[in-house]
Design an enzyme around this catalytic site. Structure first.
Site, mmCIF file in Angstrom:
data_model
loop_
_atom_site.group_PDB
_atom_site.id
_atom_site.type_symbol
_atom_site.label_atom_id
_atom_site.label_comp_id
_atom_site.label_asym_id
_atom_site.label_seq_id
_atom_site.Cartn_x
_atom_site.Cartn_y
_atom_site.Cartn_z
ATOM 1 N N THR A 71 0.859 -1.175 0.000
ATOM 2 C CA THR A 71 0.000 0.000 0.000
ATOM 3 C C THR A 71 0.896 1.225 0.000
ATOM 4 O OG1 THR A 71 -1.842 1.169 1.043
ATOM 5 C CG2 THR A 71 -0.374 -0.023 2.528
ATOM 6 N N GLU A 72 0.561 2.210 -0.854
ATOM 7 C CA GLU A 72 1.530 3.284 -1.111
ATOM 8 C C GLU A 72 1.746 4.193 0.085
ATOM 9 O OE1 GLU A 72 -1.226 2.739 -3.031
ATOM 10 O OE2 GLU A 72 -2.053 4.617 -3.790
ATOM 11 N N ASN A 73 0.844 4.121 1.081
ATOM 12 C CA ASN A 73 1.098 4.902 2.285
ATOM 13 C C ASN A 73 2.065 4.191 3.231
ATOM 14 O OD1 ASN A 73 -1.230 3.196 2.403
ATOM 15 N ND2 ASN A 73 -1.742 4.050 4.386
#
Lengths: 231, 221
Positions: A71-73
């Site tokens: 997940t890019e976060n």
């Protein structure tokens, strides 16, 4: 009659449209589409699932697939959505939905997270789209409407960085116009980045030579090409 | 320079000037330094440029700063959310300027600022409206767009724990932009749940070394 002559270059080959298999008796629902995407993700891949329908793919990955979700976060080995006491405001996915961590999870900051994409370490990302061109251009961040507030998030970084970009979308807009087009009219997210398109009517490979039908659902390849051409 | 362990959030944001560029950590509300933003509203600095991933959620934090009319410009990747009504209203009225930056480019521009990199070529956004009119270069057969570093006058960061030397550890995905922003601003302020004594943090686990941090304040959980 060749595919090109039918739809002005939207679809190229195969030479014999009648050879394209119809593998389901009717159009697929979003869960069946997600299952098809999951089927095509190689075991052991590092994968990012975009916000919305692509998150359904996680439900169809086999437990022993070894697929690691990014997940890019800032997390690898993301688990399913959190429920009840599992909900932790410090642990969310890119859609800001509370999620869980799996054994082997790792956290990292945003610059590292996007370096993983750009640096070619992410094997597959699955995104939604407004439009996709036959050669794989993607439009999925902005309708271009004058009153729309543009928001791009990580869409361009994913489209540009992931080694393979799969798109899940309906093949036709609500007004019946095809969303697979010769050239996108919506603002682009990335150029020539989508390699495979999953829709309720068909799965297609996209590339420099155009779109190639792999399988259809509930209609013949010939009928589908004609409908795309009429759009 | 030694780290100032502040008594409260108001002391932590003292001296922020009008017209400053303020880097604000957080992804949605995860890692959002709400106590520092509330203190910045009380402190009164205005005409701010805010750099953050989003443009505020609900009516608290960044949304409250926007609602107070203190923000001239937002630099972010994803302003439009289901609960971004404060920004949406101001933007539609033309009362706030927006610079939209792809999320990874936003992070990398701040990383470059913190690392002393003059500019960099990045493939993200080529062929899209966000790269229109920008300098490009083909490198190894791929077109890249020139991106410049993004410095802050102030960074407001939410972390988990700090020691009295300003070493920071984060918690889960609340880490997000914090470590990058902490390198990229002249004055770096961290709000943490707990300030611990020097030696209480495992040096192997420190994510932001204290060299980057100017002020810390304990705000509880």
């Amino acid at each position: 009659m060749s595919a090109q002559s039918l739809v002005a270059g939207v679809l190229a080959g195969p030479a014999d449209l009648d050879a394209v298999p119809m593998t389901a008796p009717g159009p697929l629902d979003k869960h069946a589409m997600a299952a098809l995407v999951a089927r095509d993700i190689p075991a052991g891949s590092f994968v990012n699932l975009g916000i919305g329908q692509p998150t359904l793919v996680a439900d169809h990955l086999a437990a022993d697939s070894g697929v690691v979700l990014h997940t890019e976060n800032g997390m690898l080995n993301m688990g399913p959505a959190a429920v009840g006491d599992e909900i932790d405001p410090d642990l969310t996915n890119a859609g800001k939905i509370p999620v869980t961590e799996l054994p082997g999870a790792a956290y990292f900051h945003h610059a590292d997270s996007f370096a993983m994409m750009r640096g070619g370490h992410l094997d597959v990302c699955v995104l939604g789209a407004f439009q996709v061109s036959a050669r794989g251009d993607l439009a999925n961040w902005h309708t271009g409407a004058p009153d729309a507030i543009p928001a791009v998030g990580g869409a361009m970084d994913l489209a540009t960085g992931a080694r393979q970009v799969f798109v899940m979308m309906t093949l036709f807009a609500k007004d019946g116009t095809p969303k697979l087009v010769p050239s996108c009219t919506y603002p682009l997210t990335g150029l020539a980045c989508v390699s495979r398109l999953y829709t309720e009517h068909a799965v297609l490979d996209l590339g420099p030579d155009g779109a190639v039908l792999r399988e259809t659902f509930g209609c013949s390849a010939r009928a589908l090409v004609e409908r795309l051409g009429r759009g | 320079m030694t780290v100032l362990v502040c008594a409260d959030a108001d002391e932590a944001v003292a001296g922020v000037r009008d017209g400053s560029t303020v880097l604000v950590g957080g992804f949605g509300m995860a890692g959002m330094p709400v106590a520092l933003i509330d203190a910045l509203i009380r402190q009164g600095a205005t005409d701010l440029t805010v750099v953050s991933n989003n443009a505020g959620n609900g009516d608290t934090g960044l949304a409250a700063l926007l609602a107070a009319g203190r923000v001239r410009k937002v630099v972010c990747s994803f302003p439009r959310q289901s609960d971004s009504w404060v920004f949406d209203g101001l933007y539609r009225q033309g009362r706030v300027e927006l610079e939209l930056v792809p999320q990874g480019t936003l992070a990398e521009r701040m990383r470059a600022a913190g690392a002393g990199i003059g500019a960099f070529y990045c493939p993200t956004g080529v062929g899209t409206p966000l790269a229109e009119g920008r300098e490009t270069r083909e490198i190894d057969g791929r077109v890249h767009v020139l991106e410049y570093p993004l410095h802050g006058d102030v960074a407001l960061v939410g972390a988990y724990r700090a020691d009295r030397m300003g070493n920071l550890v984060y918690r889960k995905t609340a880490r997000n932009f914090g470590p990058v922003m902490a390198t990229a601003a002249t004055t770096v302020v961290a709000q943490v749940r707990e300030v611990v004594d020097v030696g209480a943090l495992d040096p192997e686990a420190v994510v932001t070394p204290g060299i980057y941090v100017d002020r810390v304040v304990e705000v509880g959980s």
